[in-house]
Design a protein around this motif. Sequence first.
Motif, PDB file in Angstrom:
ATOM      1  N   SER A 120       0.852  -1.222   0.104  1.00 40.79           N
ATOM      2  CA  SER A 120      -0.100  -0.055   0.033  1.00 40.79           C
ATOM      3  C   SER A 120       0.936   1.213   0.003  1.00 40.79           C
ATOM      4  N   TYR A 121       0.502   2.360  -0.488  1.00 35.99           N
ATOM      5  CA  TYR A 121       1.232   3.513  -0.776  1.00 35.99           C
ATOM      6  C   TYR A 121       0.647   4.349   0.521  1.00 35.99           C
ATOM      7  N   GLU A 122      -0.445   4.027   1.222  1.00 36.19           N
ATOM      8  CA  GLU A 122      -0.880   4.431   2.464  1.00 36.19           C
ATOM      9  C   GLU A 122      -1.236   3.476   3.442  1.00 36.19           C
ATOM     10  N   GLU A 144      -4.711   2.849   4.995  1.00 29.70           N
ATOM     11  CA  GLU A 144      -5.378   1.578   4.588  1.00 29.70           C
ATOM     12  C   GLU A 144      -5.442   0.533   5.589  1.00 29.70           C
ATOM     13  N   PHE A 145      -4.368   0.219   6.314  1.00 28.35           N
ATOM     14  CA  PHE A 145      -4.284  -1.057   6.894  1.00 28.35           C
ATOM     15  C   PHE A 145      -4.227  -0.415   8.634  1.00 28.35           C
ATOM     16  N   GLY A 146      -4.067   0.834   8.964  1.00 25.22           N
ATOM     17  CA  GLY A 146      -3.749   1.200  10.085  1.00 25.22           C
ATOM     18  C   GLY A 146      -2.592   1.055  10.892  1.00 25.22           C
ATOM     19  N   ASP A 157       6.870  -0.787   9.413  1.00 31.56           N
ATOM     20  CA  ASP A 157       5.663  -1.501   8.946  1.00 31.56           C
ATOM     21  C   ASP A 157       5.115  -0.709   7.642  1.00 31.56           C
ATOM     22  N   ILE A 158       5.105   0.624   7.801  1.00 31.80           N
ATOM     23  CA  ILE A 158       4.612   1.511   6.849  1.00 31.80           C
ATOM     24  C   ILE A 158       5.576   1.671   5.596  1.00 31.80           C
TER      25      ILE A 158
END
Length: 264
Positions: free
Chosen positions: A149-151, A155-157, A163-164
Amino acid sequence: MVVIKNDITYDSEKKLKTDIYYPNDTTSATKILIFWHGGGWFRGSKDDAKKVGVNLANAGFMTFIPDYSLAPEHVFPEAHDDAVHFVKWLLNSNYTDKDDQKNIVQIGASVGGTLALYVAGKYGFPTVTWSAPVEFSKWMKNHENVKPSYEGAKEFGLTDLHDINNSFYKYFTLTYAGTADQKVLKKLDADSYDYSHLKELMMINSADELNPLPNVLNFIQFLADQNLGVELLVIKGHRHAMAYASDYIDESLDFLYQTIKRQK
């Protein structure tokens, strides 16, 4: 006063353009700098690097900032091919003289640094990379459970910076590669490029950032195994590429100035 020439087409078929930043005292001996913007190969443009272009021109370089094809519409190796196409266009254009290949240097930010490595291996331009990602195939194997994910935070909290970053790294890698096929990813790895003409190289990275430092160290060992030199500057903190660019542009330019002196 820097003079800026915008939107010069270098690939009419793909409608790719470059901006040119002229220093005050441009002469036939003026050094040329190509700046490759970042953005994970799926976003970003030459328009995002105007401040850098002005700073580089003020430092005495005739500076070219080209756009290149972006994913997901254009996947690997299109951006890499665009970078080489741009150099061929530049060397055959009215903006360079016949022997100007020796007058060209590069700076690349993030994946722009990866493109700069690809070009440096082919043309030998002295090069500085800011947080250039260099490893994809092994990284993907080691992060099979990461959700791309780019956010990632939204998106996933995700709350942990690592992790980000991992989520984003996987996202832009898959988006540009267009596949998780290891055969493709290995071709994207920087250690698969041709470095037969590599000369002066400096790599700048933060100690703990989006681009994992162990990957960079592995790449440097790969170059060393071929008796190819590289200067590595590791800075404290977590900043990636353009986040530290203004603080380390002087170090980058000092390195490039020294390579110019050695070539005289």
